[in-house]
Structure formats: C-alpha cells, structure tokens
Scaffold this motif. Structure first.
Motif, PDB file in Angstrom:
ATOM      1  N   LYS A 129       0.837  -1.200   0.000  1.00  0.00           N
ATOM      2  CA  LYS A 129       0.000   0.000   0.000  1.00  0.00           C
ATOM      3  C   LYS A 129       0.873   1.252   0.000  1.00  0.00           C
ATOM      4  CE  LYS A 129      -4.201  -1.711   2.195  1.00  0.00           C
ATOM      5  NZ  LYS A 129      -5.097  -1.584   3.347  1.00  0.00           N
ATOM      6  N   ILE A 130       1.950   1.206   0.796  1.00  0.00           N
ATOM      7  CA  ILE A 130       2.857   2.359   0.838  1.00  0.00           C
ATOM      8  C   ILE A 130       3.504   2.563  -0.523  1.00  0.00           C
ATOM      9  CG2 ILE A 130       5.045   3.179   1.824  1.00  0.00           C
ATOM     10  CD1 ILE A 130       4.169   1.846   4.471  1.00  0.00           C
ATOM     11  N   ALA A 131       3.969   1.467  -1.153  1.00  0.00           N
ATOM     12  CA  ALA A 131       4.595   1.568  -2.485  1.00  0.00           C
ATOM     13  C   ALA A 131       3.591   2.102  -3.498  1.00  0.00           C
ATOM     14  CB  ALA A 131       5.133   0.208  -2.915  1.00  0.00           C
ATOM     15  N   ALA A 132       2.341   1.614  -3.435  1.00  0.00           N
ATOM     16  CA  ALA A 132       1.316   2.099  -4.365  1.00  0.00           C
ATOM     17  C   ALA A 132       1.049   3.577  -4.121  1.00  0.00           C
ATOM     18  CB  ALA A 132       0.034   1.279  -4.203  1.00  0.00           C
ATOM     19  N   ALA A 133       0.994   3.965  -2.835  1.00  0.00           N
ATOM     20  CA  ALA A 133       0.759   5.373  -2.518  1.00  0.00           C
ATOM     21  C   ALA A 133       1.937   6.223  -3.009  1.00  0.00           C
ATOM     22  CB  ALA A 133       0.560   5.549  -1.017  1.00  0.00           C
ATOM     23  N   GLU A 134       3.161   5.683  -2.865  1.00  0.00           N
ATOM     24  CA  GLU A 134       4.322   6.419  -3.361  1.00  0.00           C
ATOM     25  C   GLU A 134       4.248   6.576  -4.876  1.00  0.00           C
ATOM     26  OE1 GLU A 134       7.805   4.322  -2.068  1.00  0.00           O
ATOM     27  OE2 GLU A 134       7.708   5.122  -0.031  1.00  0.00           O
ATOM     28  N   ARG A 135       3.931   5.474  -5.595  1.00  0.00           N
ATOM     29  CA  ARG A 135       3.813   5.549  -7.059  1.00  0.00           C
ATOM     30  C   ARG A 135       2.729   6.539  -7.460  1.00  0.00           C
ATOM     31  NH1 ARG A 135       4.405  -0.053  -6.618  1.00  0.00           N
ATOM     32  NH2 ARG A 135       2.156  -0.344  -6.784  1.00  0.00           N
ATOM     33  N   GLU A 136       1.600   6.451  -6.732  1.00  0.00           N
ATOM     34  CA  GLU A 136       0.499   7.365  -7.036  1.00  0.00           C
ATOM     35  C   GLU A 136       0.927   8.809  -6.773  1.00  0.00           C
ATOM     36  OE1 GLU A 136      -3.881   8.194  -5.218  1.00  0.00           O
ATOM     37  OE2 GLU A 136      -3.326   6.083  -5.482  1.00  0.00           O
ATOM     38  N   ALA A 137       1.655   9.029  -5.674  1.00  0.00           N
ATOM     39  CA  ALA A 137       2.113  10.380  -5.349  1.00  0.00           C
ATOM     40  C   ALA A 137       3.116  10.871  -6.390  1.00  0.00           C
ATOM     41  CB  ALA A 137       2.744  10.403  -3.954  1.00  0.00           C
ATOM     42  N   VAL A 138       4.043   9.956  -6.816  1.00  0.00           N
ATOM     43  CA  VAL A 138       5.023  10.335  -7.842  1.00  0.00           C
ATOM     44  C   VAL A 138       4.304  10.675  -9.137  1.00  0.00           C
ATOM     45  CG1 VAL A 138       6.913   9.458  -9.285  1.00  0.00           C
ATOM     46  CG2 VAL A 138       6.958   9.120  -6.799  1.00  0.00           C
ATOM     47  N   GLU A 139       3.326   9.824  -9.520  1.00  0.00           N
ATOM     48  CA  GLU A 139       2.581  10.087 -10.761  1.00  0.00           C
ATOM     49  C   GLU A 139       1.805  11.390 -10.650  1.00  0.00           C
ATOM     50  OE1 GLU A 139       0.203   6.676 -11.697  1.00  0.00           O
ATOM     51  OE2 GLU A 139       1.935   5.363 -11.872  1.00  0.00           O
ATOM     52  N   ASP A 140       1.227  11.625  -9.456  1.00  0.00           N
ATOM     53  CA  ASP A 140       0.481  12.862  -9.252  1.00  0.00           C
ATOM     54  C   ASP A 140       1.424  14.067  -9.351  1.00  0.00           C
ATOM     55  OD1 ASP A 140      -1.822  14.384  -8.635  1.00  0.00           O
ATOM     56  OD2 ASP A 140      -1.228  14.489  -6.520  1.00  0.00           O
ATOM     57  N   VAL A 141       2.614  13.914  -8.708  1.00  0.00           N
ATOM     58  CA  VAL A 141       3.583  15.009  -8.775  1.00  0.00           C
ATOM     59  C   VAL A 141       4.010  15.226 -10.229  1.00  0.00           C
ATOM     60  CG1 VAL A 141       5.948  15.694  -8.136  1.00  0.00           C
ATOM     61  CG2 VAL A 141       4.384  14.793  -6.403  1.00  0.00           C
ATOM     62  N   ARG A 142       4.272  14.141 -10.959  1.00  0.00           N
ATOM     63  CA  ARG A 142       4.661  14.267 -12.366  1.00  0.00           C
ATOM     64  C   ARG A 142       3.547  14.930 -13.176  1.00  0.00           C
ATOM     65  NH1 ARG A 142       7.435   8.461 -13.609  1.00  0.00           N
ATOM     66  NH2 ARG A 142       9.400   8.881 -12.525  1.00  0.00           N
ATOM     67  N   ALA A 143       2.296  14.456 -12.899  1.00  0.00           N
ATOM     68  CA  ALA A 143       1.184  15.043 -13.651  1.00  0.00           C
ATOM     69  C   ALA A 143       1.054  16.530 -13.342  1.00  0.00           C
ATOM     70  CB  ALA A 143      -0.116  14.306 -13.329  1.00  0.00           C
ATOM     71  N   ARG A 144       1.207  16.899 -12.082  1.00  0.00           N
ATOM     72  CA  ARG A 144       1.103  18.305 -11.713  1.00  0.00           C
ATOM     73  C   ARG A 144       2.294  19.090 -12.295  1.00  0.00           C
ATOM     74  NH1 ARG A 144      -0.986  18.652  -5.475  1.00  0.00           N
ATOM     75  NH2 ARG A 144      -3.017  17.741  -5.858  1.00  0.00           N
ATOM     76  N   ALA A 145       3.471  18.431 -12.245  1.00  0.00           N
ATOM     77  CA  ALA A 145       4.651  19.109 -12.799  1.00  0.00           C
ATOM     78  C   ALA A 145       4.476  19.312 -14.300  1.00  0.00           C
ATOM     79  CB  ALA A 145       5.906  18.287 -12.508  1.00  0.00           C
ATOM     80  N   ALA A 146       3.963  18.261 -14.969  1.00  0.00           N
ATOM     81  CA  ALA A 146       3.747  18.388 -16.412  1.00  0.00           C
ATOM     82  C   ALA A 146       2.701  19.452 -16.688  1.00  0.00           C
ATOM     83  CB  ALA A 146       3.317  17.046 -16.996  1.00  0.00           C
ATOM     84  N   SER A 147       1.662  19.434 -15.888  1.00  0.00           N
ATOM     85  CA  SER A 147       0.603  20.415 -16.070  1.00  0.00           C
ATOM     86  C   SER A 147       1.129  21.822 -15.780  1.00  0.00           C
ATOM     87  CB  SER A 147      -0.559  20.022 -15.165  1.00  0.00           C
ATOM     88  OG  SER A 147      -1.326  21.081 -14.775  1.00  0.00           O
TER      89      SER A 147
END
Length: 187
Positions: free
Chosen positions: A139-157
């Motif tokens: 769950k922690i790894a999934a949350a980290e991946r989700e957070a990284v993807e969210d950060v990437r998406a926000r960074a890209a945006s």
C-alpha cells in the motif's frame, strides 16, 4: 394345709405318710405307697423311656446336625463372598491404577496438543503479521507511485501552463505565422 394340692388317691390313709422330725410330726403325701421323690424318679424314668422309644434324641441330634450343616453352608458362602469381594477389590485397584495411568497419559497428550496449538498459533500470527506487513508495504509503495505520478502530472501540467504562458508572452502573431509556415513546408 389348705393350700396343698390333692393327690390321685382318695383315701386319706393311703395318701399320707408320717415323717417325724424331732418333736414335731410331719405328714407327707404318698402315691401308691411311694414317697414324692420316688414318684418324681418314676415319672422321669417313664419320660426318658418314652423319649428313647419315640427316638427324640435322634431327632435332637438330627436337628443339631441340620443346624450345623446350615451354619457350615453359611460359613462357606461367607468365605466365597469374601473371596469374591477381595477379587473385586483387587480388580478395582488395578482399574484405579490403570485409570490413573490413563489420566496421566491423557494429561500428557493434552499438554502436547496444547503446545502444538500454541506453536501453530504463533506460526499463524507470525505469518499474519508478515502478510499484513507486506500488504502495508504494498500500500505504501502504491501510494508512493500514485504520489510520484500525481507530482509528475502536476509538474507536467505546471510546465505546460508555464510553457504556454511563456510562449504566450514571447510568441506573438508573427511568430505563429512563421511557425505555421515551417510546419506546412515540412509536410
């Protein structure tokens, strides 16, 4: 002598005898010329003869023999019952000893089963803790991946918005035409 019993004879001279005791004369009863002790002796002799004739001693001896045999049977029964009771007592002692051994064996078996249950519970709890730990790590790894993807998406945006803003500021209509012409020429 008003209280003296009457004797079988009716003649007064026949039924009385005079016995002298010192100075006083004493009259004793008689029966057929016999003194009282003689009458008693004759009666006892007749009684004994009748008892022997009717085999009364044999009946008494037979009755005593029967009573002795009955007592002997009762004693034999009592001995047999005592032997049976002792056998039962010994059997129950053996059963009690066997039951105590069985109880000890059952207690040892129950202790082994309890130890096995405790060991299995410990193993199961360790496995459950390990599973939950892995689930938490997943769950922690999934949350980290989700957070990284969210950060990437926000960074890209944010980068796209910043690039759009920069392009909008630095790019005007002439630059757009020039870029559109280059693209058309490249096709």
């Amino acid at each position: 002598m008003a209280n003296t019993p009457e004797v079988f004879a009716t003649d007064a001279a026949q039924t009385e005898a005079v016995v002298e005791h010192g100075l006083v004369e004493h009259v004793e009863p008689e029966l057929f010329g016999l003194a009282p002790f003689q009458v008693v002796a004759v009666a006892m002799t007749v009684l004994i003869l009748i008892a022997v004739w009717k085999k009364v001693p044999g009946m008494i001896v037979g009755g005593l023999d029967n009573k002795i045999a009955a007592i002997k049977r009762q004693l034999d029964e009592a001995k047999a019952l005592r032997a049976e009771a002792e056998a039962l007592r010994d059997e129950y002692r053996r059963k009690v000893a066997g039951a105590e051994k069985d109880a000890e064996a059952m207690l040892a078996n129950a202790q082994r089963e309890a130890d096995a249950i405790v060991a299995k519970a410990e193993d199961d709890s360790k496995a459950m803790v390990e599973r939950r730990k892995r689930m938490a790590e997943d769950k922690i790894a999934a949350a980290e991946r989700e957070a990284v993807e969210d950060v990437r998406a926000r960074a890209a945006s944010a980068a796209a918005a910043a690039a759009g803003k920069l392009i909008a500021e630095k790019h005007d209509a002439d630059a757009d035409r020039k870029l559109a012409d280059e693209l058309i020429a490249g096709i």
